[in-house]
Motif scaffolding. Structure first.
Motif, PDB file in Angstrom:
ATOM      1  N   ARG A   1       0.855  -1.193   0.000  1.00  0.00           N
ATOM      2  CA  ARG A   1       0.000   0.000   0.000  1.00  0.00           C
ATOM      3  C   ARG A   1       0.885   1.235   0.000  1.00  0.00           C
ATOM      4  O   ARG A   1       1.811   1.334   0.780  1.00  0.00           O
ATOM      5  N   VAL A   2       0.597   2.135  -0.958  1.00  0.00           N
ATOM      6  CA  VAL A   2       1.404   3.348  -1.042  1.00  0.00           C
ATOM      7  C   VAL A   2       0.524   4.546  -0.719  1.00  0.00           C
ATOM      8  O   VAL A   2      -0.709   4.470  -0.789  1.00  0.00           O
ATOM      9  N   ARG A   3       1.188   5.668  -0.396  1.00  0.00           N
ATOM     10  CA  ARG A   3       0.408   6.881  -0.084  1.00  0.00           C
ATOM     11  C   ARG A   3      -0.052   7.525  -1.376  1.00  0.00           C
ATOM     12  O   ARG A   3       0.736   7.699  -2.307  1.00  0.00           O
ATOM     13  N   PRO A   4      -1.329   7.888  -1.436  1.00  0.00           N
ATOM     14  CA  PRO A   4      -1.874   8.388  -2.711  1.00  0.00           C
ATOM     15  C   PRO A   4      -1.141   9.632  -3.206  1.00  0.00           C
ATOM     16  O   PRO A   4      -1.034   9.846  -4.407  1.00  0.00           O
ATOM     17  N   ASP A   5      -0.588  10.464  -2.296  1.00  0.00           N
ATOM     18  CA  ASP A   5       0.051  11.697  -2.743  1.00  0.00           C
ATOM     19  C   ASP A   5       1.515  11.482  -3.108  1.00  0.00           C
ATOM     20  O   ASP A   5       2.181  12.409  -3.548  1.00  0.00           O
ATOM     21  N   ARG A   6       2.050  10.262  -2.909  1.00  0.00           N
ATOM     22  CA  ARG A   6       3.473  10.061  -3.179  1.00  0.00           C
ATOM     23  C   ARG A   6       3.702   8.806  -4.018  1.00  0.00           C
ATOM     24  O   ARG A   6       4.678   8.089  -3.821  1.00  0.00           O
ATOM     25  N   VAL A   7       2.826   8.566  -4.975  1.00  0.00           N
ATOM     26  CA  VAL A   7       2.905   7.325  -5.755  1.00  0.00           C
ATOM     27  C   VAL A   7       4.218   7.212  -6.549  1.00  0.00           C
ATOM     28  O   VAL A   7       4.897   6.184  -6.459  1.00  0.00           O
ATOM     29  N   PRO A   8       4.633   8.250  -7.305  1.00  0.00           N
ATOM     30  CA  PRO A   8       5.863   8.092  -8.096  1.00  0.00           C
ATOM     31  C   PRO A   8       7.076   7.786  -7.217  1.00  0.00           C
ATOM     32  O   PRO A   8       7.893   6.925  -7.550  1.00  0.00           O
ATOM     33  N   GLU A   9       7.147   8.477  -6.090  1.00  0.00           N
ATOM     34  CA  GLU A   9       8.253   8.283  -5.169  1.00  0.00           C
ATOM     35  C   GLU A   9       8.259   6.846  -4.652  1.00  0.00           C
ATOM     36  O   GLU A   9       9.300   6.174  -4.618  1.00  0.00           O
ATOM     37  N   ALA A  10       7.059   6.386  -4.262  1.00  0.00           N
ATOM     38  CA  ALA A  10       6.934   5.040  -3.716  1.00  0.00           C
ATOM     39  C   ALA A  10       7.322   4.002  -4.757  1.00  0.00           C
ATOM     40  O   ALA A  10       8.046   3.036  -4.443  1.00  0.00           O
ATOM     41  N   LEU A  11       6.887   4.205  -5.997  1.00  0.00           N
ATOM     42  CA  LEU A  11       7.224   3.232  -7.050  1.00  0.00           C
ATOM     43  C   LEU A  11       8.733   3.175  -7.262  1.00  0.00           C
ATOM     44  O   LEU A  11       9.314   2.092  -7.428  1.00  0.00           O
ATOM     45  N   ALA A  12       9.391   4.329  -7.233  1.00  0.00           N
ATOM     46  CA  ALA A  12      10.837   4.361  -7.394  1.00  0.00           C
ATOM     47  C   ALA A  12      11.503   3.590  -6.264  1.00  0.00           C
ATOM     48  O   ALA A  12      12.436   2.801  -6.491  1.00  0.00           O
ATOM     49  N   ALA A  13      10.990   3.806  -5.040  1.00  0.00           N
ATOM     50  CA  ALA A  13      11.559   3.127  -3.880  1.00  0.00           C
ATOM     51  C   ALA A  13      11.377   1.615  -3.999  1.00  0.00           C
ATOM     52  O   ALA A  13      12.312   0.839  -3.743  1.00  0.00           O
ATOM     53  N   ILE A  14      10.191   1.191  -4.428  1.00  0.00           N
ATOM     54  CA  ILE A  14       9.935  -0.259  -4.555  1.00  0.00           C
ATOM     55  C   ILE A  14      10.895  -0.847  -5.576  1.00  0.00           C
ATOM     56  O   ILE A  14      11.512  -1.900  -5.353  1.00  0.00           O
ATOM     57  N   GLY A  15      11.063  -0.159  -6.691  1.00  0.00           N
ATOM     58  CA  GLY A  15      11.965  -0.652  -7.729  1.00  0.00           C
ATOM     59  C   GLY A  15      13.380  -0.787  -7.210  1.00  0.00           C
ATOM     60  O   GLY A  15      14.066  -1.794  -7.456  1.00  0.00           O
ATOM     61  N   GLU A  16      13.793   0.178  -6.445  1.00  0.00           N
ATOM     62  CA  GLU A  16      15.157   0.190  -5.910  1.00  0.00           C
ATOM     63  C   GLU A  16      15.375  -0.985  -4.957  1.00  0.00           C
ATOM     64  O   GLU A  16      16.337  -1.746  -5.087  1.00  0.00           O
ATOM     65  N   VAL A  17      14.445  -1.129  -4.009  1.00  0.00           N
ATOM     66  CA  VAL A  17      14.582  -2.200  -3.020  1.00  0.00           C
ATOM     67  C   VAL A  17      14.477  -3.558  -3.698  1.00  0.00           C
ATOM     68  O   VAL A  17      15.246  -4.484  -3.386  1.00  0.00           O
ATOM     69  N   PHE A  18      13.553  -3.666  -4.650  1.00  0.00           N
ATOM     70  CA  PHE A  18      13.397  -4.931  -5.388  1.00  0.00           C
ATOM     71  C   PHE A  18      14.715  -5.277  -6.083  1.00  0.00           C
ATOM     72  O   PHE A  18      15.198  -6.400  -6.030  1.00  0.00           O
ATOM     73  N   GLY A  19      15.321  -4.267  -6.714  1.00  0.00           N
ATOM     74  CA  GLY A  19      16.592  -4.477  -7.424  1.00  0.00           C
ATOM     75  C   GLY A  19      17.683  -4.946  -6.475  1.00  0.00           C
ATOM     76  O   GLY A  19      18.536  -5.755  -6.844  1.00  0.00           O
ATOM     77  N   ALA A  20      17.662  -4.453  -5.232  1.00  0.00           N
ATOM     78  CA  ALA A  20      18.683  -4.843  -4.268  1.00  0.00           C
ATOM     79  C   ALA A  20      18.500  -6.289  -3.819  1.00  0.00           C
ATOM     80  O   ALA A  20      19.476  -7.015  -3.592  1.00  0.00           O
ATOM     81  N   PHE A  21      17.230  -6.722  -3.712  1.00  0.00           N
ATOM     82  CA  PHE A  21      16.973  -8.072  -3.195  1.00  0.00           C
ATOM     83  C   PHE A  21      16.958  -9.137  -4.281  1.00  0.00           C
ATOM     84  O   PHE A  21      17.355 -10.266  -4.029  1.00  0.00           O
ATOM     85  N   ALA A  22      16.471  -8.802  -5.464  1.00  0.00           N
ATOM     86  CA  ALA A  22      16.368  -9.814  -6.528  1.00  0.00           C
ATOM     87  C   ALA A  22      16.893  -9.225  -7.835  1.00  0.00           C
ATOM     88  O   ALA A  22      16.125  -8.962  -8.754  1.00  0.00           O
ATOM     89  N   PRO A  23      18.194  -8.969  -7.906  1.00  0.00           N
ATOM     90  CA  PRO A  23      18.737  -8.239  -9.060  1.00  0.00           C
ATOM     91  C   PRO A  23      18.525  -8.972 -10.384  1.00  0.00           C
ATOM     92  O   PRO A  23      18.417  -8.319 -11.422  1.00  0.00           O
ATOM     93  N   GLU A  24      18.455 -10.297 -10.357  1.00  0.00           N
ATOM     94  CA  GLU A  24      18.352 -10.992 -11.636  1.00  0.00           C
ATOM     95  C   GLU A  24      16.930 -11.003 -12.183  1.00  0.00           C
ATOM     96  O   GLU A  24      16.699 -11.395 -13.321  1.00  0.00           O
ATOM     97  N   TYR A  25      15.957 -10.554 -11.367  1.00  0.00           N
ATOM     98  CA  TYR A  25      14.570 -10.563 -11.833  1.00  0.00           C
ATOM     99  C   TYR A  25      14.175  -9.187 -12.367  1.00  0.00           C
ATOM    100  O   TYR A  25      14.518  -8.180 -11.759  1.00  0.00           O
ATOM    101  N   PRO A  26      13.483  -9.145 -13.489  1.00  0.00           N
ATOM    102  CA  PRO A  26      13.017  -7.842 -13.978  1.00  0.00           C
ATOM    103  C   PRO A  26      11.948  -7.299 -13.024  1.00  0.00           C
ATOM    104  O   PRO A  26      11.142  -8.065 -12.490  1.00  0.00           O
ATOM    105  N   PHE A  27      11.970  -5.980 -12.791  1.00  0.00           N
ATOM    106  CA  PHE A  27      11.006  -5.380 -11.869  1.00  0.00           C
ATOM    107  C   PHE A  27       9.704  -5.111 -12.621  1.00  0.00           C
ATOM    108  O   PHE A  27       9.678  -4.323 -13.563  1.00  0.00           O
ATOM    109  N   ARG A  28       8.649  -5.791 -12.236  1.00  0.00           N
ATOM    110  CA  ARG A  28       7.352  -5.573 -12.875  1.00  0.00           C
ATOM    111  C   ARG A  28       6.313  -5.415 -11.796  1.00  0.00           C
ATOM    112  O   ARG A  28       6.327  -6.144 -10.817  1.00  0.00           O
ATOM    113  N   TYR A  29       5.392  -4.491 -12.003  1.00  0.00           N
ATOM    114  CA  TYR A  29       4.347  -4.292 -11.008  1.00  0.00           C
ATOM    115  C   TYR A  29       3.057  -3.949 -11.721  1.00  0.00           C
ATOM    116  O   TYR A  29       3.038  -3.610 -12.906  1.00  0.00           O
ATOM    117  N   ILE A  30       1.970  -4.055 -10.976  1.00  0.00           N
ATOM    118  CA  ILE A  30       0.669  -3.630 -11.500  1.00  0.00           C
ATOM    119  C   ILE A  30      -0.150  -3.137 -10.326  1.00  0.00           C
ATOM    120  O   ILE A  30       0.071  -3.568  -9.181  1.00  0.00           O
TER     121      ILE A  30
END
Lengths: 113, 875
Positions: free
Chosen positions: B704-733
């Motif tokens: 769950r992300v904050r409605p007023d900070r969606v772009p920021e949250a998505l960037a953060a998720i991508g970053e953390v995802f990349g740190a934990f599972a670098p070999e997997y492409p980051f995909r979300y919906i």
């Protein structure tokens, strides 16, 4: 037998030329054509009469019903002034055609010899 | 004894038969004939022979006539009019010419005719293309007539596509009619690696080797017989092969599947699947990866399976044998369920066990036909209205000898010319519109497709039928005019015609209002679905697909995410909570499995209820403070509490029959109750639900992300995802997007209703416009007289409109009835739906009245406002 297209094309100058010597009627025209062509051109009534009608419609000849010597009515055709003029043009055209052909064939025969 | 005069007289009579030979010509011919006969006799021929040969030399009557005709006609070529035509039936060309002249003369009416027909045909065309695409599904399989999907049928008629995976091999082994079987497990996917190429595959199907015997997918490398020989073999589609191997030979190469950490050898490459295959995959592997016990279990319903019967085998007999096999294995417990076979060509139309696609095909075919009929009706209406304009023409045609049939043929030919023209325009419109429709509805339709001749034949037939239908009534009415009446300018057309015309107008308006009504109801229901409180908050939730790397360090991943700005909560679950597919049987402690109740079921992680903002009405949610939660805690919903008959369920114990859990651990203690929520599309009622705590593996991560900070949250998720599972492409919906997809078919329906009701209104509007123009014209004199006597413009406009008020009213009532019945049936498939209030009816009728006003207003006003002197001088 001469082709249909050629008969149609040559009918006009031939009829006009025949009428140059005076008035004539359908049957007589047919006989004279046969004679003058040495039997080469055999026209039928179905062909001749419509051509006569067309020429008359175009104003080149004029027709008149007259009582003949045998006591029957015949339709006589005479050349008009326009017909005389038309004949002159036809004559030029046909002379040009025959002259060209003669020259061409002369050359071919010369080449063959 | 031969008499020349007699023979000539007879010959002349023959000549007189030819219409070209006038008396003068005959006389001239006769003179010529006599000359010839006389000449022949003179040369010694007998009179009789002379006559015969002279006649023969003259040529036959027809030829002579034709030659004479040529002299006098103005036409440069062609046959004389009295001779039989050579290739076209008589008058067809003439009819087409008259039709074109009519169109040029009355351009406005021709435009209305063509526009109406074009729109109708365009609808027909688009829907035909779509229907043909729907019906063409899976038609390319060679054995389609003996391939069946195995389904489980409930006694009440419900069908389940997931079946026990022990059943298909069992059927193949024990039922002699079954030639082959294949289980098809659509795996959500895995990361697939080859060297530097990594790709997240979403469509890996696991199946049995017989898969390629049953289905005729075309091999470009390898062969169906040698595909999938062992556990570590895989078959790719061409585009998947290109993805991993480029232009290299893929056969014999290896692919690494990260999820199970195994290498696979490529044993075959097939052509990319056509869009009209209900099976859609990129990779195919062996079904044994599901695990021995799962494949051998009769209790668990896993996924779809297919069987191929021997040629000539009866599906009913196999069904009966499969049912007894099923009963033998599962006992009386499963008496409510029996396996059934669904023929392959029906699979797409009844994809999820319900005939949803089939009914869409039926509904749209109906609409297409309806709009085409409306267009035809429009045509008939306008043509018969204008009958008086053509009455004199009809009268004259009849006077000069046309039969009724010929007059009728003339009008049908005119309709046909317009129909052909309209179809041409419709095909053109289809070419322009199809890309837009494909884009909007997410389809890949082609106008002519693979079977261009079939489509061509359908369109040709539609054109022919349209021309005939729309031309037939005007032809019937107009050809009935009596020439004496029309030429004497007496009023033509009886009461019957007027009534019929009214029926046509009412029909047209009814269809329009009905379609508007449907459009409004569908739109309202879609809005309702959009706004419905589901009992959980689906907005601003990002969904990720879990992977083994992420799963290993899930707590750390979660902690890191929750420390970032813009992120509120993180949880994981086995299912998307707005679309839970799994279910199991539950019964209270102390009872037996005979008392079991069907529950919806989902494995969840900590913070699930907090992330989705679900309300816990009793007890509490799962908590790390209670270690026992992970082993035996569960939450149920209010409906479940009611179904179990527990007013206060907290602390009570229950059994559940999850096939993957050891029987001695199938006991849970209720720690809380959540408010009811919608775990299934709104078509289905809320059902009892069970949440269990389960940590080892969840397929989805919810953030769950904050409605007023969606772009920021998505960037953060991508970053953390990349740190934990670098070999997997980051995909979300976003979850709200997934929710939308659950109603894709309904949105398509809404879109198409919008389009078609618009088109129907357009056609009806055209008809009304023509009608008002005509009425105004007919009433010109009356209006003039009234105005001279002092009637105001407003009264005259009312007078004209009042003529049609009754028709509009009737049409509205009929449309209300039809629309109500149709929409009630449609809404009934939703357990949660809007009611069809009076507002919808009034709105639909209001819209229709607007269409009527716009299309009739202009001409009516012009007629009413015209200067009376013009009107009185008219005609």
């Amino acid at each position: 037998m001469t082709s249909k297209a050629l008969i149609a094309a040559s009918a006009k100058p031939i009829i006009l030329s025949l009428l140059l010597t005076g008035e004539s009627y359908g049957y007589e025209i047919m006989q004279r054509v046969r004679r003058v062509s040495g039997g080469h051109l055999g026209w039928s009534s179905a062909m001749l009469y419509p051509v006569l009608h067309r020429l008359e419609k175009d104003g080149l000849i004029r027709s008149e019903w007259k009582l003949s010597g045998e006591g029957r009515m015949r339709k006589y055709y005479t050349l008009t002034d326009a017909g005389r003029l038309g004949l002159a043009t036809e004559k030029d055209d046909w002379t040009a055609v025959t002259a060209s052909l003669a020259r061409l064939w002369g050359r071919i025969e010369a080449a063959e010899e | 004894m031969f008499d020349l005069e007699d023979s000539i007289r007879q010959w002349k009579r023959e000549l007189a038969a030819s219409s070209a030979l006038e008396d003068g010509y005959v006389a001239e011919l006769e003179a010529g004939l006599r000359d010839e006969v006389a000449a022949r006799v003179r040369s010694g021929q007998a009179e009789e022979a002379a006559f015969r040969e002279a006649v023969a030399g003259m040529g036959d009557v027809e030829a002579v006539g034709a030659e004479f005709h040529k002299v006098h006609t103005t036409r440069r070529s062609g046959r004389p009019p009295w001779q039989a035509p050579c290739f076209l039936p008589s008058l067809v060309w003439n009819m087409v010419k008259v039709a074109v002249r009519q169109m040029r003369r009355y351009k406005g009416y021709a435009l209305i005719h063509v526009a109406g027909l074009t729109v109708g045909m365009l609808c027909f065309l688009l829907i035909t293309v779509w229907v043909r695409d729907e019906l063409s599904f899976d038609g390319f399989h060679v054995h389609k007539d003996r391939v069946y999907r195995v389904l489980y049928a409930e006694r009440d008629g419900g069908l389940h596509t997931a079946v026990s995976y022990a059943l298909p091999p069992g059927m193949a082994a024990e039922i002699p009619e079954v030639e082959a079987s294949a289980r098809v497990w659509p795996w959500t996917g895995s990361l697939v690696i080859r060297g530097d190429v990594r790709h997240q595959e979403d469509a890996i199907h696991l199946t049995d080797p017989d898969f390629f015997r049953i289905f005729s997918f075309e091999f470009v490398r390898g062969a169906p017989e040698t595909a999938l020989p062992d556990l570590h073999s895989v078959v790719l589609t061409e585009s998947a092969a290109r993805r991993y191997f480029g232009d290299d030979e893929p056969l014999g190469q290896t692919l690494h599947v990260a999820e199970i950490d195994e290498d696979f050898r490529v044993t075959g490459v097939i052509r990319d699947l056509p869009p009209n295959s209900h099976l859609q995959f990129e990779l195919v592997g062996r079904v044994e990866w599901l695990g021995e016990d799962r494949l051998a279990r009769w209790e668990e319903w896993v996924a779809p399976a297919y069987v191929m019967l021997r040629p000539g085998a009866s599906a009913e007999a196999v069904e009966a044998k499969a049912a007894s096999l099923f009963r033998r294995e599962l006992g009386e417990m499963q008496r409510m369920i029996s396996p059934v076979l669904q023929p392959l060509p029906q699979v797409h139309l009844r994809e999820d066990g319900t005939p949803a696609n089939l009914s869409r095909v039926v509904i749209f075919s109906g609409i297409a036909l309806l709009i085409l009929i409306v267009a035809c009706v429009n045509f008939m209406n306008l043509s018969t209205m204008r009958a008086t304009l053509r009455a004199r023409e009809v009268g004259l045609r009849k006077v000069v000898g046309a039969s009724r049939l010929l007059v009728a043929a003339q009008f049908i030919a005119e309709a046909m010319v317009l129909a052909v023209l309209s179809m041409g325009l419709a095909v053109l419109g289809g070419y322009l519109l199809l890309p837009i429709v494909n884009e909007a509805a997410g389809l890949s339709l082609r106008l002519f497709g693979d079977d261009a001749w079939g489509m061509f034949a359908i369109l040709a037939a539609a054109t022919l039928v349209t021309g005939l239908v729309s031309g037939s009534y005007p032809a019937f009415v107009l050809s009935a005019f009596r020439p004496a009446d029309t030429l004497r300018s007496r009023a033509v057309g009886g009461r019957g015609g007027v009534l019929f015309r009214k029926v046509l107008i009412v029909f047209q308006l009814t269809v329009s209002v009905g379609l508007i009504l449907c459009t409004l109801v569908v739109a309202r229901q879609l809005r309702y679905i959009q706004d419905k409180d589901l009992g959980l908050n689906r907005h601003q939730v990002v969904v990720l697909f879990n992977n083994p790397r992420l799963n290993r360090d899930f707590d750390a991943f979660k902690a890191q995410l929750e420390s970032r700005a813009g992120i509120v909560r993180v949880t994981a679950a086995s299912q998307n909570p707005t679309d839970v597919g799994t279910g199991l049987g539950v019964w209270p402690e102390g009872g037996t499995d005979r008392d079991q109740i069907g529950f919806g079921y989902c494995d969840v992680d900590y913070d699930f209820f907090e992330t989705f903002r679900m309300t816990v009405v009793r007890g509490r949610a799962f908590s790390r403070a209670f270690p026992a939660d992970a082993a035996e805690g569960c939450l149920i919903n209010e409906k479940a509490a009611a179904a179990l008959g527990w007013p206060d369920p907290v602390g009570r114990r229950l059994h559940f029959n999850h096939p993957g859990v050891d029987p001695d651990r199938q006991r849970l203690r209720v720690i809380g109750v959540v408010r009811d929520f919608h775990s299934r599309p709104l078509r289905e009622a809320v059902r009892p639900f069970l949440f269990r705590m389960y940590r080892p593996w969840h397929s989805r991560v919810f953030i769950r992300v904050r409605p007023d900070r969606v772009p920021e949250a998505l960037a953060a998720i991508g970053e953390v995802f990349g740190a934990f599972a670098p070999e997997y492409p980051f995909r979300y919906i976003f979850l709200s997007e997934l929710y939308q997809r659950q109603y894709r078919a309904d949105h398509q329906l809404g879109l198409l209703f919008d389009l078609f009701s618009l088109l129907a209104c357009f056609v009806a509007g055209l008809g009304l416009f023509g009608l008002s123009a005509f009425t105004a014209e007919r009433m010109t004199k009356e209006i003039g007289v009234r105005k001279v006597c002092g009637a105001p413009t407003r009264d005259i406009a009312t007078l004209i409109l009042r003529k049609y008020a009754g028709l509009v009213l009737t049409a509205n009532l009929l449309a209300w009835l039809a629309g109500y019945l149709l929409m009630t049936a449609w809404l009934n498939q939703f357990a949660y739906r809007v009611s069809i209030g009076p507002g919808v009816f009034l709105a639909a009728s209001g819209l229709m009245v607007m269409v009527v006003g716009v299309s009739m207003g202009y001409r009516t006003y012009r007629a009413a406002a015209a200067r009376p002197v013009d009107a009185l001088r008219y005609e």
